[in-house]
Design a protein around this motif. Structure first.
Motif, PDB file in Angstrom:
ATOM      1  N   CYS A 275     -28.400  -2.545 -13.904  1.00 21.76           N
ATOM      2  CA  CYS A 275     -29.793  -2.511 -14.373  1.00 21.76           C
ATOM      3  C   CYS A 275     -30.492  -1.231 -13.907  1.00 21.76           C
ATOM      4  O   CYS A 275     -30.365  -0.825 -12.759  1.00 21.76           O
ATOM      5  CB  CYS A 275     -30.548  -3.731 -13.840  1.00 21.76           C
ATOM      6  SG  CYS A 275     -32.238  -3.822 -14.439  1.00 21.76           S
ATOM      7  N   LEU A 277     -33.780  -0.719 -13.985  1.00 18.20           N
ATOM      8  CA  LEU A 277     -35.174  -0.911 -13.603  1.00 18.20           C
ATOM      9  C   LEU A 277     -35.356  -0.675 -12.110  1.00 18.20           C
ATOM     10  O   LEU A 277     -34.530  -1.096 -11.300  1.00 18.20           O
ATOM     11  CB  LEU A 277     -35.625  -2.338 -13.958  1.00 18.20           C
ATOM     12  CG  LEU A 277     -35.635  -2.601 -15.463  1.00 18.20           C
ATOM     13  CD1 LEU A 277     -35.834  -4.083 -15.743  1.00 18.20           C
ATOM     14  CD2 LEU A 277     -36.713  -1.778 -16.143  1.00 18.20           C
ATOM     15  N   HIS A 280     -35.044  -3.669  -9.638  1.00 16.53           N
ATOM     16  CA  HIS A 280     -33.869  -4.535  -9.632  1.00 16.53           C
ATOM     17  C   HIS A 280     -32.672  -3.804  -9.017  1.00 16.53           C
ATOM     18  O   HIS A 280     -32.151  -2.870  -9.590  1.00 16.53           O
ATOM     19  CB  HIS A 280     -33.546  -4.985 -11.070  1.00 16.53           C
ATOM     20  CG  HIS A 280     -32.371  -5.909 -11.152  1.00 16.53           C
ATOM     21  ND1 HIS A 280     -31.745  -6.206 -12.334  1.00 16.53           N
ATOM     22  CD2 HIS A 280     -31.700  -6.601 -10.186  1.00 16.53           C
ATOM     23  CE1 HIS A 280     -30.740  -7.032 -12.099  1.00 16.53           C
ATOM     24  NE2 HIS A 280     -30.697  -7.280 -10.807  1.00 16.53           N
ATOM     25  N   CYS A 301     -31.675  -6.908 -19.591  1.00 16.45           N
ATOM     26  CA  CYS A 301     -30.898  -7.128 -18.375  1.00 16.45           C
ATOM     27  C   CYS A 301     -30.775  -8.636 -18.154  1.00 16.45           C
ATOM     28  O   CYS A 301     -31.773  -9.352 -18.129  1.00 16.45           O
ATOM     29  CB  CYS A 301     -31.596  -6.496 -17.176  1.00 16.45           C
ATOM     30  SG  CYS A 301     -30.820  -6.970 -15.618  1.00 16.45           S
ATOM     31  N   CYS A 304     -32.116  -9.611 -14.179  1.00 18.20           N
ATOM     32  CA  CYS A 304     -33.526  -9.871 -13.896  1.00 18.20           C
ATOM     33  C   CYS A 304     -34.239 -10.438 -15.118  1.00 18.20           C
ATOM     34  O   CYS A 304     -35.440 -10.689 -15.085  1.00 18.20           O
ATOM     35  CB  CYS A 304     -34.227  -8.615 -13.379  1.00 18.20           C
ATOM     36  SG  CYS A 304     -34.194  -7.222 -14.504  1.00 18.20           S
TER      37      CYS A 304
HETATM   38 ZN   LIG Z   1     -32.378  -6.025 -14.215  1.00 17.82          ZN
END
Ligand SMILES: [Zn+2]
Length: 611
Positions: A275, A277, A280, A301, A304
């Motif tokens: 991921c 982000l 995360h 994702c 998350c």
């Molecule tokens: Zn994620």
């Protein structure tokens, strides 16, 4: 002989632009087709990719037998056909592209190999070699995912001509130098992030792109999208850059295009990745990119459970406002929103309309109308705002913008549950009756849109085509008559449920009924059945006879229950108008005047002759 390619049979008259390109990309499908048939279709505007692909990226390449070259400058058809003869490398057909003219030849030659190529290295070598021997051809065709739009006419057709890949490669192939990566744009901070990704091949590219997005650095991002060396493949996957400017007339088309941008390429990720982000910390690849039914690319994702479009993921990575993310994407891909003055003016008109309905001015000048629409007002306001993003120079009737949308979308725009279509249809009828929205009759719909609408109706088996709408500018003159209509509805105690075509027809006449139900015009010009006409006459006779005998009739005696009541509601205004009757309350004075028994409630309605 048949070949396997990616093909879309829609025939364009001009080179597709903007949203049309997204439509083409979405609709190119694996197709087995006769070469002659393909040649004819391309010369009539169909679209193809010479390769067979499992998706839209170069990694999705499966096999290829056709190889196309693109000529768009500095040469003529004759010159290149002669060259073919000289080299004994013959195309199986060729066609002029949309921008071809006598003065400036723009055309394509398509070659067919004697065997299907299933090895990407051979494919790349052959395509490169053809480009280098036909040195006036455009090198954008290096990209195996390249879309070739159709054109205007065939320029040669020797469908049985074949070329031999090995012979051509052996004789002419020279390795191309690798594209250089500009080291100066490599940020130092991306080193740490690099280790997080399992896919080492694209690590560098990905990290560089993240840095560019984080910094909202347009120039670096443009550079990166032009292509970064890929050690396995002499052809970078994305050579179709730099981007030519693409213009849009309204926000809707622009956003549709933005959402369809290849997100894998934008982010430089392929398949499943950790991921990306910031919040995360993912140590197993759980994010990927997928495309929704309407062509929007989404970063998802599973770790998350977050989903973002290209705009959303840009906001997240750059920690910026949405408007900044949009500006960044527009600059990188050279997208322009070019609204005409007319479009801006019409958008403002729609917004003003929505606000007008909330104004004190409106309540003051049209008190009955304002009260009548109170519970439904929000529907038309939401539609007005929704449609602002669709205003388009090409979609107008009598200088007013016109719109259409599916019921499904309108329900969600208005915030009505999907199983309550009736509520929306009541609101639309009410607003049409009150001159707040116009349902366009088929004659007013532009040909192209009408055909599209009929096609959709046929495809889904709908009896009627979707409604087309336009909005007048709200104001005093526009609503003068609406206030009178509202008063009649109020006097008749008409609920939204009772607002039927027959009621409108009997009360306000054919013109208004047709306005509210434009699709019925050609179905049943009278609009009332013989049965209901007879029932109306029966009600009239009963009213008139009773009034003749005792001077009045109680409304409850005439309307009764069940079917009679329904008919009474539909016909009341017609009966009152036709026979010069009025409906009044059984007040103390009226009871005396008409000699009505005392036990009748003063709230009862009575029908009497108008004086
Ligand atoms: Zn994620």
């Amino acid at each position: 002989m048949k070949v396997e390619i990616m093909y879309y049979d829609k025939k364009f008259n001009n080179k597709p632009t903007g949203y049309e390109v997204a439509d083409v990309q979405k609709n190119l499908k694996k197709t087995t087709i006769e070469i002659s048939e393909l040649a004819t279709a391309l010369s009539q505007g169909a679209t193809f990719k010479p390769a067979l692909l499992n998706g839209t990226k170069s990694a999705d390449w499966i096999q290829q037998q056709l190889f196309a070259l693109d000529f768009d400058h500095d040469t003529t058809i004759d010159e290149q056909i002669n060259k073919c003869a000289e080299l004994k490398i013959y195309p199986c057909f060729g066609y002029t592209s949309f921008s071809h003219s006598e003065q400036e030849h723009h055309f394509r030659l398509v070659f067919c190999t004697d065997t299907v190529i299933t090895d990407v290295e051979t494919r790349n070598k052959l395509q490169n070699t053809l480009i280098s021997i036909f040195n006036k051809s455009d090198n954008v065709t290096k990209d195996c995912t390249r879309i070739f739009f159709g054109g205007k006419s065939l320029i040669c057709d020797s469908y049985n001509k074949r070329i031999n890949a090995q012979q051509i490669i052996k004789k002419y192939y020279k390795a191309l130098p690798l594209l250089k990566c500009d080291k100066s744009i490599e940020p130092k901070s991306c080193k740490k992030k690099l280790d997080l990704y399992s896919n080492t091949e694209s690590n560098e590219n990905m990290a560089l792109k993240f840095e560019a997005i984080r910094a909202l650095n347009v120039d670096v991002m443009k550079e990166l999208l032009k292509g970064v060396p890929n050690k396995e493949d002499i052809l970078p996957s994305s050579i179709r850059y730099p981007f030519k400017q693409t213009s849009f007339e309204n926000e809707k088309d622009l956003y549709k295009y933005i959402n369809s941008i290849d997100l894998s390429e934008y982010l430089g990720i392929d398949g499943y990745v950790n991921c990306i982000l910031p919040e995360h910390e993912d140590d197993s690849p759980s994010a990927h990119i997928y495309t929704t039914d309407d062509g929007t690319q989404v970063y998802k994702c599973f770790g998350c459970n977050k989903c973002y479009t290209i705009i959303g993921i840009t906001e997240k990575l750059a920690q910026c406002k949405k408007s900044q993310a949009i500006e960044f994407i527009k600059s990188v891909y050279n997208l322009k929103l070019e609204k005409s003055d007319w479009v801006k003016q019409q958008q403002q008109m729609l917004i003003d309309n929505a606000n007008y309905l909330d104004s004190e001015e409106f309540d003051l000048q049209f008190p009955t109308l304002s009260k009548l629409i109170r519970t439904r007002k929000v529907h038309i306001q939401k539609m007005l705002l929704h449609f602002t993003q669709y205003v388009n120079d090409n979609m107008q009737n009598m200088e007013r913008p016109i719109f259409f949308d599916s019921y499904k979308n309108l329900l969600s725009v208005c915030g009505i549950r999907q199983d309550s279509r009736k509520i929306l249809s009541q609101s639309l009828t009410l607003f049409a009756l009150l001159n707040m929205i116009e349902k366009l009759p088929v004659e007013s719909i532009p040909e192209k849109e009408l055909t599209k609408a009929k096609h959709i109706a046929a495809k889904y088996g709908f009896k009627k085509i979707t409604n087309f709408y336009s909005f007048p500018e709200y104001g005093v003159l526009q609503f003068e008559n609406s206030e009178e209509i509202a008063k009649t509805l109020k006097a008749n105690n008409i609920t939204l449920k009772g607002l039927s075509r027959e009621y409108i027809l009997r009360t306000f006449g054919t013109e208004l009924a047709n306005k509210c139900y434009p699709q019925y015009i050609h179905e049943n010009s009278l609009g009332t059945t013989e049965k209901s006409d007879n029932a109306t006459i029966k009600l009239s006779v009963k009213a008139l006879e009773t009034i003749e005998a005792q001077g009045y009739i109680l409304e409850k005696d005439i309307k009764q229950k069940g079917l009679t009541e329904i008919q009474w509601k539909k016909s009341i205004q017609e009966i009152l108008n036709t026979y010069g009757l009025i409906k009044i309350k059984a007040s103390k004075d009226n009871k005396e005047k008409y000699n009505i028994a005392d036990d009748i409630s003063y709230q009862s309605s009575i029908i009497v002759k108008a004086i």
